[in-house]
Motif scaffolding. Structure first.
Motif, PDB file in Angstrom:
ATOM      1  N   ASN A   1       0.848  -1.184   0.000  1.00 40.32           N
ATOM      2  CA  ASN A   1       0.000   0.000   0.000  1.00 40.32           C
ATOM      3  C   ASN A   1       0.889   1.241   0.000  1.00 40.32           C
ATOM      4  O   ASN A   1       1.514   1.560   1.002  1.00 40.32           O
ATOM      5  CB  ASN A   1      -0.907  -0.017   1.237  1.00 40.32           C
ATOM      6  N   ALA A   2       0.940   1.918  -1.157  1.00 44.88           N
ATOM      7  CA  ALA A   2       1.821   3.089  -1.290  1.00 44.88           C
ATOM      8  C   ALA A   2       1.295   4.278  -0.489  1.00 44.88           C
ATOM      9  O   ALA A   2       1.996   5.282  -0.333  1.00 44.88           O
ATOM     10  CB  ALA A   2       1.990   3.464  -2.765  1.00 44.88           C
ATOM     11  N   ASP A   3       0.058   4.185   0.017  1.00 46.41           N
ATOM     12  CA  ASP A   3      -0.480   5.259   0.857  1.00 46.41           C
ATOM     13  C   ASP A   3       0.138   5.240   2.251  1.00 46.41           C
ATOM     14  O   ASP A   3       0.123   6.237   2.962  1.00 46.41           O
ATOM     15  CB  ASP A   3      -1.992   5.082   1.062  1.00 46.41           C
ATOM     16  N   ARG A   4       0.592   4.056   2.652  1.00 47.79           N
ATOM     17  CA  ARG A   4       1.120   3.902   4.010  1.00 47.79           C
ATOM     18  C   ARG A   4       2.637   3.904   3.955  1.00 47.79           C
ATOM     19  O   ARG A   4       3.231   4.305   2.981  1.00 47.79           O
ATOM     20  CB  ARG A   4       0.616   2.569   4.599  1.00 47.79           C
ATOM     21  N   GLU A   5       3.268   3.407   5.041  1.00 47.84           N
ATOM     22  CA  GLU A   5       4.719   3.294   5.046  1.00 47.84           C
ATOM     23  C   GLU A   5       5.096   2.213   4.042  1.00 47.84           C
ATOM     24  O   GLU A   5       4.566   1.106   4.074  1.00 47.84           O
ATOM     25  CB  GLU A   5       5.200   2.918   6.446  1.00 47.84           C
ATOM     26  N   MET A   6       6.008   2.538   3.143  1.00 48.03           N
ATOM     27  CA  MET A   6       6.363   1.583   2.093  1.00 48.03           C
ATOM     28  C   MET A   6       7.556   0.727   2.531  1.00 48.03           C
ATOM     29  O   MET A   6       8.349   1.147   3.366  1.00 48.03           O
ATOM     30  CB  MET A   6       6.650   2.339   0.789  1.00 48.03           C
ATOM     31  N   PRO A   7       7.685  -0.480   1.954  1.00 46.69           N
ATOM     32  CA  PRO A   7       8.686  -1.437   2.445  1.00 46.69           C
ATOM     33  C   PRO A   7      10.096  -1.196   1.900  1.00 46.69           C
ATOM     34  O   PRO A   7      10.739  -2.123   1.406  1.00 46.69           O
ATOM     35  CB  PRO A   7       8.117  -2.781   1.960  1.00 46.69           C
ATOM     36  N   PHE A   8      10.560   0.064   2.002  1.00 47.94           N
ATOM     37  CA  PHE A   8      11.911   0.390   1.533  1.00 47.94           C
ATOM     38  C   PHE A   8      12.623   1.216   2.594  1.00 47.94           C
ATOM     39  O   PHE A   8      11.993   2.028   3.278  1.00 47.94           O
ATOM     40  CB  PHE A   8      11.849   1.228   0.244  1.00 47.94           C
ATOM     41  N   PRO A   9      13.955   1.051   2.701  1.00 51.22           N
ATOM     42  CA  PRO A   9      14.713   1.906   3.623  1.00 51.22           C
ATOM     43  C   PRO A   9      14.688   3.365   3.166  1.00 51.22           C
ATOM     44  O   PRO A   9      14.398   3.653   2.005  1.00 51.22           O
ATOM     45  CB  PRO A   9      16.139   1.344   3.547  1.00 51.22           C
ATOM     46  N   ASP A  10      15.043   4.271   4.080  1.00 50.41           N
ATOM     47  CA  ASP A  10      15.145   5.703   3.751  1.00 50.41           C
ATOM     48  C   ASP A  10      16.118   5.889   2.592  1.00 50.41           C
ATOM     49  O   ASP A  10      17.142   5.212   2.506  1.00 50.41           O
ATOM     50  CB  ASP A  10      15.687   6.490   4.957  1.00 50.41           C
ATOM     51  N   GLY A  11      15.813   6.842   1.719  1.00 46.73           N
ATOM     52  CA  GLY A  11      16.767   7.260   0.694  1.00 46.73           C
ATOM     53  C   GLY A  11      17.059   6.246  -0.388  1.00 46.73           C
ATOM     54  O   GLY A  11      18.105   6.298  -1.025  1.00 46.73           O
ATOM     55  N   THR A  12      16.117   5.312  -0.639  1.00 41.69           N
ATOM     56  CA  THR A  12      16.370   4.241  -1.613  1.00 41.69           C
ATOM     57  C   THR A  12      16.351   4.731  -3.065  1.00 41.69           C
ATOM     58  O   THR A  12      17.066   4.201  -3.901  1.00 41.69           O
ATOM     59  CB  THR A  12      15.311   3.125  -1.447  1.00 41.69           C
ATOM     60  N   PHE A  13      15.529   5.762  -3.352  1.00 41.10           N
ATOM     61  CA  PHE A  13      15.214   6.049  -4.760  1.00 41.10           C
ATOM     62  C   PHE A  13      15.779   7.369  -5.273  1.00 41.10           C
ATOM     63  O   PHE A  13      15.835   8.363  -4.550  1.00 41.10           O
ATOM     64  CB  PHE A  13      13.698   6.047  -4.964  1.00 41.10           C
ATOM     65  N   ALA A  14      16.168   7.349  -6.571  1.00 42.32           N
ATOM     66  CA  ALA A  14      16.555   8.579  -7.254  1.00 42.32           C
ATOM     67  C   ALA A  14      15.315   9.326  -7.723  1.00 42.32           C
ATOM     68  O   ALA A  14      15.303  10.554  -7.809  1.00 42.32           O
ATOM     69  CB  ALA A  14      17.450   8.252  -8.451  1.00 42.32           C
TER      70      ALA A  14
ATOM     71  N   ARG B   1      10.690  10.418   2.357  1.00 42.59           N
ATOM     72  CA  ARG B   1      11.497   9.486   3.161  1.00 42.59           C
ATOM     73  C   ARG B   1      12.285   8.523   2.282  1.00 42.59           C
ATOM     74  O   ARG B   1      13.462   8.260   2.529  1.00 42.59           O
ATOM     75  CB  ARG B   1      10.591   8.686   4.124  1.00 42.59           C
ATOM     76  N   VAL B   2      11.644   7.991   1.235  1.00 41.60           N
ATOM     77  CA  VAL B   2      12.324   6.973   0.419  1.00 41.60           C
ATOM     78  C   VAL B   2      13.179   7.585  -0.694  1.00 41.60           C
ATOM     79  O   VAL B   2      13.915   6.865  -1.358  1.00 41.60           O
ATOM     80  CB  VAL B   2      11.338   5.923  -0.169  1.00 41.60           C
ATOM     81  N   LEU B   3      13.086   8.919  -0.904  1.00 39.48           N
ATOM     82  CA  LEU B   3      13.936   9.569  -1.909  1.00 39.48           C
ATOM     83  C   LEU B   3      15.316   9.859  -1.337  1.00 39.48           C
ATOM     84  O   LEU B   3      15.441  10.268  -0.184  1.00 39.48           O
ATOM     85  CB  LEU B   3      13.313  10.894  -2.362  1.00 39.48           C
ATOM     86  N   GLY B   4      16.337   9.677  -2.154  1.00 42.69           N
ATOM     87  CA  GLY B   4      17.689  10.035  -1.760  1.00 42.69           C
ATOM     88  C   GLY B   4      17.911  11.533  -1.902  1.00 42.69           C
ATOM     89  O   GLY B   4      17.020  12.268  -2.357  1.00 42.69           O
ATOM     90  N   PRO B   5      19.111  12.023  -1.514  1.00 41.21           N
ATOM     91  CA  PRO B   5      19.432  13.444  -1.684  1.00 41.21           C
ATOM     92  C   PRO B   5      19.277  13.828  -3.151  1.00 41.21           C
ATOM     93  O   PRO B   5      19.666  13.065  -4.032  1.00 41.21           O
ATOM     94  CB  PRO B   5      20.900  13.526  -1.251  1.00 41.21           C
ATOM     95  N   ASP B   6      18.699  14.996  -3.411  1.00 37.98           N
ATOM     96  CA  ASP B   6      18.429  15.473  -4.776  1.00 37.98           C
ATOM     97  C   ASP B   6      17.431  14.594  -5.525  1.00 37.98           C
ATOM     98  O   ASP B   6      17.288  14.706  -6.743  1.00 37.98           O
ATOM     99  CB  ASP B   6      19.721  15.586  -5.609  1.00 37.98           C
TER     100      ASP B   6
END
Ligand SMILES: [Zn+2]
Length: 276
Positions: free
Chosen positions: A141-154, A170-175
């Protein structure tokens, strides 16, 4: 490269590791990997109904719209916009609310990022996993907390799907960049006029700017339009697959239509996560 996953069991959050035909954490919580390759990380508290998300009928209607190329030009322009706003860093692209996965794949080709698709609808994710085995597909459920560590995605994309700005940050990396696409004001205006007697749409793009005003900065916005002729079957599929599903008198009016030229319109916005 494999996208890092986090155990979705409430209060756990340990890393998941591939173990045979499942993904398991150090505590012993295990999740089966389906034969088609997706993993279901949906927790009981994350679902509101027994088959959450789009119904099988809506998924089938979406699939026919994709296969007939009705939104081909629109998706092409969304992907071109994504390519312009892709961060310089390599990495993963999350498509939150990926549905049957065709837009996810268009975005990954355009950006050069590695695709990860999440959707709450098992039928749609199963279809995506069968069709596009090279990407990672997850039921959650992407509305809730998603199953990825902090900063996983570009990049995190939400293409005509629900949005969760805080969780996306939360799941986006810097920039990291968030790409948000919503229906434009005159999307399907002709159809709405025929069914409802009024074509007035909402300015969802500006609403999105407000939603992402905290923690993000706007780096681009584009209005994307196309005109397509929909035949009877395509009209049924569009009605079945959108939130504007016809009811009662509207359904009678829809049944009287044989074909119609309609405007497709999307507002695409790109926002960058503010660092610090
Ligand atoms: Zn666990």
């Amino acid at each position: 490269m494999t996208v890092p996953l986090r155990c979705p069991v409430r209060g756990c959050g340990h890393a998941l590791h591939h173990a045979g035909t499942s993904q398991a954490c150090a505590i012993g919580h295990a999740f089966d990997v389906a034969r088609s390759g997706y993993v279901n990380l949906l927790q009981p508290q994350d679902r509101k109904s027994k088959t959450p998300g789009d119904t099988a009928a809506a998924v089938a209607a979406r699939r026919r719209i994709v296969e007939r190329g009705i939104e081909g030009n629109i998706v092409g322009e969304i992907a071109a916009f994504a390519a312009q706003v892709t961060p310089a860093t390599a990495g993963f692209l999350l498509d939150a609310g990926c549905g049957e996965g065709s837009v996810t794949m268009a975005l990954t080709v355009a950006t050069g990022l590695e695709a990860v698709g999440v959707d709450i609808a098992t039928a749609a994710v199963d279809r995506a996993a069968r069709r596009y085995p090279g990407a990672a597909w997850i039921v959650a459920n992407a509305d809730r907390e998603m199953p990825f560590p902090d900063g996983t995605f570009a990049m995190v994309a939400s293409v005509v799907a629900r949005r969760n700005p805080a969780e996306f940050a939360r799941v986006l990396g810097p920039d990291g960049v968030c790409l948000v696409v919503v229906p434009g004001e005159d999307d399907l205006a002709e159809l709405r006029e025929a069914l409802l007697g009024a074509a007035a749409g909402r300015d969802r793009g500006t609403a999105v700017e407000a939603e992402f005003a905290v923690g993000y900065e706007l780096i681009g916005r584009r209005t994307i339009r196309d005109r397509v002729r929909l035949d009877r079957e395509a009209l049924d599929d569009v009605l079945a697959s959108t939130y504007r599903g016809a009811r009662g008198a509207q359904r009678d009016r829809a049944a009287a239509l044989t074909s119609m030229e309609v405007t497709l319109c999307r507002e695409a916005l790109a926002v960058r996560r503010r660092s610090g």
